[in-house]
Write a protein that holds these residues in place. Structure first.
Motif, PDB file in Angstrom:
ATOM      1  N   LEU A  87       0.837  -1.198   0.000  1.00 10.79           N
ATOM      2  CA  LEU A  87       0.000   0.000   0.000  1.00 10.79           C
ATOM      3  C   LEU A  87       0.875   1.252   0.000  1.00 10.79           C
ATOM      4  CD1 LEU A  87      -2.752  -0.949   2.603  1.00 10.79           C
ATOM      5  CD2 LEU A  87      -2.684  -1.396   0.139  1.00 10.79           C
ATOM      6  N   GLU A 125      -4.484   6.342   1.449  1.00  5.38           N
ATOM      7  CA  GLU A 125      -4.010   5.415   0.419  1.00  5.38           C
ATOM      8  C   GLU A 125      -4.122   6.081  -0.945  1.00  5.38           C
ATOM      9  OE1 GLU A 125      -5.188   1.170  -1.649  1.00  5.38           O
ATOM     10  OE2 GLU A 125      -5.636   1.455   0.489  1.00  5.38           O
ATOM     11  N   ARG A 175      -1.411   1.252  -5.015  1.00  5.52           N
ATOM     12  CA  ARG A 175      -0.883  -0.034  -4.587  1.00  5.52           C
ATOM     13  C   ARG A 175       0.169  -0.494  -5.576  1.00  5.52           C
ATOM     14  NH1 ARG A 175      -5.580  -3.819  -1.968  1.00  5.52           N
ATOM     15  NH2 ARG A 175      -6.536  -2.221  -0.649  1.00  5.52           N
ATOM     16  N   ARG A 232       3.508  -1.379   3.919  1.00  8.25           N
ATOM     17  CA  ARG A 232       2.834  -0.083   4.009  1.00  8.25           C
ATOM     18  C   ARG A 232       3.915   0.974   3.790  1.00  8.25           C
ATOM     19  NH1 ARG A 232      -2.188   0.266   6.249  1.00  8.25           N
ATOM     20  NH2 ARG A 232      -1.760   2.302   7.171  1.00  8.25           N
TER      21      ARG A 232
END
Length: 810
Positions: A69, A77, A80, A312
């Motif tokens: 992410l 966000e 991706r 992340r």
């Protein structure tokens, strides 16, 4: 004789000890006990590694598409990252010759072992001991799958485990995999996951990326080329080294012959073939920004970590600015292509399947926190899927008139001032040689349909109004080499730049990164923006552990120009937004007042437009144009105010709540002096000019005085000779204004507006009222008349009544 015979019989009866059964039985028993003891010790000693191997979830062995992410600076966000260039295919579409090449090259006992090749381990241990170096490995295909599927290398590093400890975990995990899955399933998992160099993950990606064909169509020697990459994917990639790939390919072919997969004759024929590549790689659905982030992750964590996914990624990106940049750029480019006079290829008409290069209008946006080097917005092109070329990373185009601030910075650094006058008069194009040799040099920089020449004008007006001929003369007055050196110090490298007059119209090409870094100089008090940019602040694993954090230390750029020069240019760039060639830009900004500056730029051929602007925290650049020059303009009169400026406004507005700027204050080395904006000399009470009132559209007179910034020590100048009627020079025979105390009277102020139309008797009186708050001259001296009490100006004077007029009749 009898004695001798007896001796021989005794010797025969007494057997040697090593021929006795009891000896061998005892030796065997001892060996078994030692082996059993060794097994117990090994079993207990490796318990923690065995238990560790039991913790992995075998159901997730084929989790290939775990995305990482991408989060913006506020944890939103924004995208991706999936495993790079991977496409899953079933075992049935993998040709037998590929499987044979893999078995021969990597794991000859794959079909018979339980996940660990004990014979291979013994052989590798012997040869490594014999050669004194690790010349052979013994990892099976199953062990390699375990290592890659569960990222065992990075986990061992985090736990401070050595290579042998990691190998034990790997071996136990491989045995578990062999018990859970079929051999064919293991091969499918492995060949779809393995990294095969040049950014290709999995057999299909590599097959298309190197040879332009599906795996089932690969020839035997091509299969061997791909298998040979496994030990060193980057170094042996045929895209990087054809010779290196051929050597490793031939080794795999040798092994295939030894294992009986090909004949000796076939081996000779395959080895004689060159490695012939035909790259047709898969294209991922991604963006230029994601590529930059993936590159940075790859640099700090490696390819295997990126392929594993599940991270992340905390970035410096500001989602609002990034989205605004993308939307505004597309809107601007679509509007340009919708014009009737646009005659170039259009985005809507392009078909990638045609195989032709995309020649439609492109654009790019880069916004940077110029204090830290963190990127807030990055749009490298119009459509990544059609044109992966990232203009910000690789593109270079002429800056056009956006180059002007760096010319004026060089002049101000070398003794000239914003009040220095320069000739704004027609110039023969042969003196610049841009766009032709005949005629008069164009004045496209003002970005108006009908530009005019104004004669002698101050430097401030020349830059604010983006005057071409005046700027060329200013650059020549400064010295072209000084301009080149000064621009290079601010971030615009001088490589390939020739000291020719054409550089003063922005002829030379620079990158977006260089342009944004250079414009930041004026918002940073003379220091260019950071030399290196970054996108990633930190990275967390699936378990929430921080596996990377960027150092907070930012290397400060050395000053390129002094603070006084930086502020002088900044004040002129702020003026450009207010009343110059970019007039109206402030109306589209939500930040009020906007305390930064900016400059638009168009090239002489109208093939490129730029807008570069900043406040004291961020810098932003916008470019629109063509990646390759096609000899045609975007359209005639394609100005930055119409193409690039609206995009810049949208991105600055999106960033304003988080990165609004404070006032850029003048340094102590700068002083303010009132000057006449017409003559560029020290202003007097008599300095007036005619101007149109924006509200009433009436032409009225107003004070021509304005406050100008000078480097301390350069503020001494003569009083305005244009409006005072005196040259103001020390020692002159003419009457100097500063010496005429008795003439220092209060100007007459009319009670009604100025006359309109013809004025044959010259009855019009100047109206000294400032227009639209533009400021007037403030009297700073006293006069003997000022002390007289004239009381009310409306008071009637009492005069003696005149006598009756008499006319004599003679």
């Amino acid at each position: 004789m009898a004695i001798r015979d007896n001796s021989q019989r005794k010797t025969t009866r007494k057997r040697r000890f090593y021929k006795k059964k009891r000896f061998w039985f005892g030796l065997l028993l001892t060996g078994l006990l030692v082996a059993a003891l060794g097994c117990v010790v090994f079993w207990e000693g490796t318990r923690k590694y065995r238990e560790h191997a039991e913790t992995y979830d075998l159901e997730r062995i084929n989790d290939l598409e775990i995305p990482s992410l991408i989060l913006d600076r506020n944890e939103k966000e924004i995208g991706r990252i999936f495993v790079q260039n991977r496409s899953i295919i079933p075992y049935g579409k993998m040709p037998p010759r590929l499987i044979n090449a893999l078995i021969a090259g990597e794991d000859s006992r794959f079909w018979t072992h339980d996940g660990v090749d004990y014979i291979g381990i013994g052989r590798a241990a012997f040869f490594n001991k014999w050669t004194g170096r690790e010349s052979q490995g013994a990892s099976t295909v199953t062990q390699q799958l375990a290592r890659n599927a569960y990222d065992l290398k990075n986990e061992a590093l985090r736990k401070n485990q050595d290579k042998y400890e990691r190998k034990l975990v790997e071996a136990y995990l491989a045995r578990r995999i062999e018990k859970r899955y079929k051999k064919t399933e293991i091969l499918e998992f492995y060949l779809n996951r393995i990294y095969l160099g040049s950014g290709f993950h999995g057999i299909r990606s590599a097959s298309l990326g190197y040879f332009g064909k599906e795996p089932e169509d690969l020839s035997t020697e091509e299969c061997a080329s791909i298998v040979g990459l496994i030990k060193n994917p980057t170094g042996l990639s045929p895209l990087n080294s054809l010779a290196g790939n051929k050597k490793t390919r031939d080794h795999v072919l040798d092994r295939m012959q030894e294992e009986g997969f090909i004949t000796t004759a076939e081996l000779a024929r395959y080895r004689a073939m060159p490695v012939t590549i035909n790259p047709k790689p898969l294209q991922r659905g991604t963006s230029h920004l994601y590529e930059r982030i993936a590159d940075e992750i790859r640099d700090v964590l490696g390819d295997d970590a990126l392929a594993a996914g599940g991270y992340r990624i905390h970035t410096t990106i500001l989602a609002e600015a990034q989205n605004a940049a993308q939307d505004a750029l597309i809107k601007s480019l679509n509007a340009a292509e919708a014009r009737k006079d646009y005659a170039n290829p259009k985005y809507a008409d392009y078909r990638k399947s045609s195989g032709k290069a995309a020649e439609y209008l492109q654009g790019a946006v880069l916004m940077v926190d110029h204090r830290t080097g963190g990127v807030l917005a990055h749009v490298g092109g119009r459509d990544y899927a059609q044109v992966p070329f990232d203009f910000i990373e690789m593109g270079r185009r002429p800056l056009g008139t956006a180059y002007f601030p760096f010319i004026y910075a060089a002049g101000l650094s070398n003794g000239l001032t914003p009040a220095t006058t320069v000739a704004d008069e027609p110039m023969d194009n042969r003196s610049v040689m841009v766009g032709g040799r005949e005629g008069i040099l164009g004045e496209w920089g003002m970005e108006v349909a009908s530009p005019t020449y104004e004669g002698q004008i101050p430097v401030r007006r020349a830059l604010e109004q983006s005057k071409i001929a005046a700027t060329v003369r200013f650059g020549q007055q400064t010295g072209l080499q000084r301009v080149i050196d000064g621009a290079a110090a601010m971030g615009l490298p001088a490589k390939g730049v020739e000291p020719l007059p054409r550089l003063c119209v922005g002829w030379d090409s620079f990158s977006m990164k260089e342009a944004v870094r250079a414009i930041a100089t004026f918002g940073r008090g003379g220091s260019p923006g950071p030399a290196s940019l970054h996108y990633v602040e930190s990275v967390d694993s699936l378990k929430g552990e921080t596996v990377y954090r960027r150092s907070a230390v930012t290397k400060e750029s050395a000053p390129a120009i002094d603070a006084a020069t930086a502020f002088q240019v900044h004040s002129m760039l702020a003026g450009s937004l207010l009343r110059g060639s970019s007039q109206g830009a402030l109306n589209g900004l939500i930040e009020r007042p906007f305390l930064g500056g900016g400059k638009g730029g168009s090239t002489a051929d109208f093939q490129d437009t730029w807008f570069l602007g900043y406040n004291n925290r961020i810098s932003c650049g916008v470019w629109t144009g063509f990646l390759q020059s096609n000899g045609r303009p975007i359209y005639e009169g394609a100005f930055s105010r119409d193409l690039s400026l609206p995009v810049w406004q949208a991105v600055m507005n999106a960033a304003a709540p988080s990165f609004g700027g404070d006032e850029i204050k003048p340094p102590a080395t700068v002083v303010e002096v009132p000057v006449c904006r017409v003559s560029g000399q020290r202003a007097t009470e008599f300095c007036y000019e005619m101007a149109e009132d924006p509200a009433t559209k009436q032409v009225r007179s107003r004070s021509a005085a304005t406050m100008e910034y000078f480097r301390r020590g350069t503020e001494n100048m003569p009083f305005c000779t244009l409006h005072s009627g005196a040259d103001g020079l020390p020692g002159s025979n003419h009457l100097a204004v500063n010496n005429v105390q008795s003439m220092d009277v209060i100007p007459i102020r009319p009670k009604a507006p100025s006359l309109l139309g013809d004025d044959p008797y010259h009855a019009e009186q100047p109206d000294t009222t400032p227009i639209s708050g533009d400021g007037g001259f403030v009297r700073r001296r006293t006069n003997v008349l000022d002390s007289l009490d004239l009381k009310g100006t409306e008071e009637q004077l009492k005069m003696r009544r005149p006598e009756k007029l008499q006319i004599n009749g003679d």
